[in-house]
Scaffold this active site. Structure first.
Site, PDB file in Angstrom:
ATOM      1  CG  ASP A   1      -6.359   2.834  -7.366  1.00 58.35           C
ATOM      2  OD1 ASP A   1      -5.721   1.942  -6.769  1.00 58.35           O
ATOM      3  OD2 ASP A   1      -6.707   3.892  -6.820  1.00 58.35           O
TER       4      ASP A   1
ATOM      5  CD  GLU B   1      -3.127  -0.339   0.038  1.00 52.02           C
ATOM      6  OE1 GLU B   1      -3.109  -0.022  -1.167  1.00 52.02           O
ATOM      7  OE2 GLU B   1      -3.801  -1.284   0.473  1.00 52.02           O
TER       8      GLU B   1
HETATM    9  C1  GLA Z   1      -5.166   5.069  -3.711  1.00 48.62           C
HETATM   10  C2  GLA Z   1      -4.371   5.532  -4.931  1.00 48.62           C
HETATM   11  C3  GLA Z   1      -3.388   4.442  -5.395  1.00 48.62           C
HETATM   12  C4  GLA Z   1      -2.539   3.919  -4.241  1.00 48.62           C
HETATM   13  C5  GLA Z   1      -3.397   3.608  -3.026  1.00 48.62           C
HETATM   14  C6  GLA Z   1      -2.584   3.285  -1.824  1.00 48.62           C
HETATM   15  O1  GLA Z   1      -6.006   4.016  -4.044  1.00 48.62           O
HETATM   16  O2  GLA Z   1      -5.235   5.858  -5.982  1.00 48.62           O
HETATM   17  O3  GLA Z   1      -2.588   4.937  -6.439  1.00 48.62           O
HETATM   18  O4  GLA Z   1      -1.517   4.826  -3.930  1.00 48.62           O
HETATM   19  O5  GLA Z   1      -4.269   4.680  -2.679  1.00 48.62           O
HETATM   20  O6  GLA Z   1      -1.855   2.121  -2.046  1.00 48.62           O
END
Ligand code: GLA
Length: 391
Positions: free
Chosen positions: A175, A38
């Site tokens: 994502d 994460e």
């Molecule tokens: C959000 C962001 C991702 C990532 C997560 C944490 O979902 O959009 O790019 O950084 O937080 O892992």
């Protein structure tokens, strides 16, 4: 195709027909989970996400003028704008689509006006990336509709830029990548530096993926997210003073980190420490997965939660409560908060035969503690963004 999928497709199609005539195409783009890794994406480390069986659907067709007309069926709102006059809307959801159009015009790609109707079953604001799903749905649909010939990776990068530049969240690539490249039954091990990736099977481990949704939506989430990113960049710039070859926290080892401990603010040190540990933890967790050692894998998820809560400080009391609750349960192999943080869901790997019991106990305990209802979703790993057939 699931009944939920069919219902969403029929919905976008019929609302489209009522408003604009027959749609030319319909695209499905899923939300995502992330098993471990994460806040590592924008630090150019690794992530281990997967697309889920909950998605955003968009029905689309061309217009003869240069306008964009949109309907968000789930919130019963509509929005229209001229392609040449895009500006941020307080409605928020149109920004994800305008952001895509803005990027396409920055690339000089020729698109005309279009109509679109959106609906979906990805819970909003739950940390399942409904926004990336919408961006991927929009870029995929426009790519098809106007024959732009963009590759999946180009679309992913474009969607990330749309979020960074138009929406204003300095998110990483995870994502959009997971939504676009998802594959049923498989998790994606993505190297966010080289963008090399490979799929690892996740089915048949006797485990269900259960998401417990605190329903907490923190208004500070996007501001704090951008602050974390800056703190990591600052840490890197300090390390670079002694190690000019370092480009990101991906290149940093414990010794380099310890060397800046007394030179930077404690917060900056803790943020960097978490990321360096998390990048290593993910690599170890992938070995656990290969050996089918889900107990060791699960322990690492708890460690990730502790780091996100204590060092990276992106958790909240509801998420901490749920992670601690799961840790005490025989039925759970691993659990942690998931996504950007400050609310949303925990992800729990639960022994298949004990899922219902676990959910009931969690709902009871959460309500008792916070006097508010917990939502839960059992998700399975699905395919990425695709065209769906309409009748
Ligand atoms: C959000 C962001 C991702 C990532 C997560 C944490 O979902 O959009 O790019 O950084 O937080 O892992």
């Amino acid at each position: 195709m699931s009944t939920e999928s069919q219902t969403c497709i029929s919905r976008v199609q019929s609302i489209y027909q009522q408003n604009y005539g027959y749609p030319e195409l319909c695209v499905k783009s899923p939300g995502r989970i992330n098993l471990i890794g994460e806040h590592t994406d924008y630090n150019l480390g690794f992530v281990l996400p997967a697309a889920i069986d909950k998605a955003i659907y968009i029905a689309m067709g061309k217009r003869t003028d240069a306008e964009i007309h949109l309907i968000a069926a789930d919130v019963n709102e509509s929005f229209s704008v001229s392609i040449t006059e895009l500006s941020k809307s307080s409605l928020e959801w149109p920004n994800y689509i305008m952001g895509i159009v803005d990027q396409l015009s920055k690339l000089g790609l020729p698109i005309g006006g279009f109509n679109a109707v959106i609906a979906g079953d990805v819970p909003l604001g739950a940390g399942l990336s409904s926004s990336a799903a919408l961006e991927c749905a929009a870029v995929f649909a426009l790519n098809e509709l106007f024959g732009l010939a963009l590759s999946k990776l180009e679309m992913v990068k474009l969607a990330q830029r749309a979020e960074n530049q138009f929406v204003g969240l300095q998110c990483g690539i995870m994502d959009m990548f997971a939504s676009m490249f998802g594959k049923a039954g498989e998790v994606i091990r993505l190297d966010c530096r080289s963008l090399e990736y490979h799929y690892t099977p996740f089915n048949q481990r006797g485990i269900k993926i259960v998401l417990l949704d605190t329903c907490v939506k923190h208004s500070l989430a996007s501001t704090e997210y951008n602050v974390r990113r800056k703190e990591c960049e600052f840490g890197v710039s300090e390390i670079q003073k002694n190690h000019p070859a370092v480009c990101s926290l991906r290149d940093v080892n414990t010794d380099m980190l310890l060397a800046i401990q007394n030179k930077v603010d404690k917060k900056v040190f803790n943020r960097c420490k978490f990321i360096v540990e998390e990048i290593k933890r993910l690599q170890d967790a992938c070995i656990d997965l290969e050996h089918n050692d889900m107990i060791a894998f699960g322990e690492k998820m708890y460690m990730t939660h502790a780091g996100l809560s204590n060092l990276y400080e992106v958790s909240c009391k509801e998420l901490d409560f749920l992670a601690a609750f799961s840790k005490g349960k025989e039925s759970v192999l691993g659990a942690r908060m998931m996504g950007g943080g400050f609310g949303g869901c925990t992800i729990n790997l639960v022994k298949e035969e004990l899922v219902e019991e676990f959910i009931l106990e969690a709902e009871f305990a959460f309500e008792k503690e916070f006097d508010t209802k917990l939502k839960s979703y059992i998700v399975s790993i699905g395919d990425g963004t695709s065209l769906v057939s309409i009748d």
